[in-house]
Design a protein around this motif. Structure first.
Motif, short mmCIF file in Angstrom:
data_model
loop_
_atom_site.label_atom_id
_atom_site.label_comp_id
_atom_site.label_asym_id
_atom_site.label_seq_id
_atom_site.Cartn_x
_atom_site.Cartn_y
_atom_site.Cartn_z
N SER A 103 12.45 -23.33 18.38
CA SER A 103 11.65 -24.34 19.10
C SER A 103 11.18 -25.43 18.16
N PRO A 104 10.97 -26.64 18.69
CA PRO A 104 11.27 -27.10 20.04
C PRO A 104 12.76 -27.40 20.20
N SER A 105 13.22 -27.33 21.47
CA SER A 105 14.64 -27.51 21.71
C SER A 105 14.89 -28.55 22.79
N MET A 106 16.12 -29.03 22.81
CA MET A 106 16.55 -29.99 23.82
C MET A 106 18.05 -29.85 24.01
N GLN A 107 18.52 -30.47 25.06
CA GLN A 107 19.95 -30.52 25.34
C GLN A 107 20.30 -31.95 25.69
N ILE A 108 21.35 -32.48 25.10
CA ILE A 108 21.89 -33.79 25.47
C ILE A 108 23.29 -33.53 25.97
N ASP A 109 23.50 -33.78 27.23
CA ASP A 109 24.76 -33.44 27.89
C ASP A 109 25.01 -31.95 27.67
N GLU A 110 26.09 -31.59 27.02
CA GLU A 110 26.41 -30.17 26.80
C GLU A 110 25.93 -29.65 25.44
N ALA A 111 25.48 -30.53 24.56
CA ALA A 111 25.07 -30.12 23.22
C ALA A 111 23.61 -29.69 23.21
N VAL A 112 23.35 -28.53 22.62
CA VAL A 112 21.99 -27.98 22.55
C VAL A 112 21.50 -28.10 21.11
N HIS B 90 24.15 -40.31 29.65
CA HIS B 90 23.77 -39.08 28.96
C HIS B 90 22.47 -38.56 29.56
N THR B 91 22.40 -37.25 29.76
CA THR B 91 21.18 -36.63 30.27
C THR B 91 20.55 -35.79 29.17
N ILE B 92 19.28 -36.06 28.93
CA ILE B 92 18.51 -35.33 27.94
C ILE B 92 17.60 -34.36 28.68
N HIS B 93 17.74 -33.08 28.38
CA HIS B 93 16.83 -32.06 28.92
C HIS B 93 15.91 -31.65 27.77
N LEU B 94 14.64 -31.88 27.96
CA LEU B 94 13.64 -31.56 26.94
C LEU B 94 12.88 -30.31 27.38
N CYS B 95 12.88 -29.29 26.53
CA CYS B 95 12.24 -28.02 26.89
C CYS B 95 10.72 -28.16 26.90
N ARG B 96 10.13 -27.62 27.97
CA ARG B 96 8.68 -27.67 28.13
C ARG B 96 8.07 -26.27 28.19
N ALA B 97 8.84 -25.25 27.83
CA ALA B 97 8.36 -23.87 27.89
C ALA B 97 7.32 -23.61 26.79
N GLU B 98 6.65 -22.48 26.92
CA GLU B 98 5.52 -22.15 26.05
C GLU B 98 5.89 -22.12 24.58
N THR C 10 15.69 -43.10 34.31
CA THR C 10 16.87 -43.50 33.54
C THR C 10 16.55 -44.81 32.83
N THR C 11 17.02 -44.93 31.60
CA THR C 11 16.78 -46.16 30.85
C THR C 11 17.40 -47.34 31.60
N LYS C 12 16.84 -48.52 31.37
CA LYS C 12 17.30 -49.72 32.08
C LYS C 12 18.78 -50.00 31.85
N ASP C 13 19.29 -49.65 30.68
CA ASP C 13 20.71 -49.89 30.40
C ASP C 13 21.62 -48.80 30.96
N GLY C 14 21.02 -47.78 31.60
CA GLY C 14 21.80 -46.71 32.20
C GLY C 14 22.36 -45.70 31.20
N ALA C 15 21.90 -45.76 29.96
CA ALA C 15 22.45 -44.89 28.93
C ALA C 15 21.90 -43.47 28.99
N PHE C 16 20.58 -43.32 29.25
CA PHE C 16 19.95 -42.00 29.17
C PHE C 16 19.06 -41.72 30.36
#
Length: 158
Positions: A129-138, A76-84, A109-115
């Motif tokens: 705000s604040p927002s994030m995305q995990i895979d396709e879910a926002v 899983h990829t977590i995108h964490l927003c860093r905008a103003e 990436t976490t040691k277990d390869g999960a994130f």
């Protein structure tokens, strides 16, 4: 093309199909990352040879653009927003919590390869705000608790 003996055939095909296009480096890098999830370091010589570039030029492009990875991503990829807007609404505390909770920094990436954790500079949810995305879910209005709940949900999907 030299230096392609141990390169994934899919990578070879991507390079061959795009190498003659103007500005081919970025499309090749995107193609490889789209196919494999990252750009393996062992592909750099083949890319450089095909485009008559140095390996340093190819590496410089990969390291300049935050989108590109040179290590396999987590499940899983977590995108964490860093905008103003997100910063104004507490994303710095959320960022510290996320890094502590996962035990990783951006581009790791976490040691277990999960994130995997990646920064993003706007998800278009400024009103939430604040927002994030995990895979396709926002997710909007992310709190420390809602982050933890989202992570547990993603882990359960394994």
């Amino acid at each position: 093309m030299t230096g392609t003996g141990n390169i994934n055939p899919k990578v070879q095909a991507i390079i061959a199909s795009l190498k003659d296009k103007p500005g081919a480096l970025l499309p090749i890098l995107h193609g490889i990352q789209d196919e494999l999830g990252y750009i393996p370091p062992e592909t750099l010589p083949a890319i450089a040879d095909a485009l008559n570039l140095s390996r340093a030029e190819v590496h410089g492009c990969i390291s300049f653009y935050h989108y590109f990875r040179d290590t396999p991503p987590g499940k899983h990829t977590i995108h964490l927003c860093r905008a103003e807007s997100c910063q104004a609404m507490g994303s710095k505390a959320l960022e510290a919590h996320v890094k502590s909770r996962l035990g990783i920094d951006y581009h790791e990436t976490t040691k277990d390869g999960a994130f995997s954790l990646e920064p993003v500079y706007c998800l278009g949810l400024c009103a939430c705000s604040p927002s994030m995305q995990i895979d396709e879910a926002v997710y909007g209005r992310v709190s420390l608790e809602s982050f933890d709940a989202a992570i547990k949900e993603a882990e359960a999907m394994a």
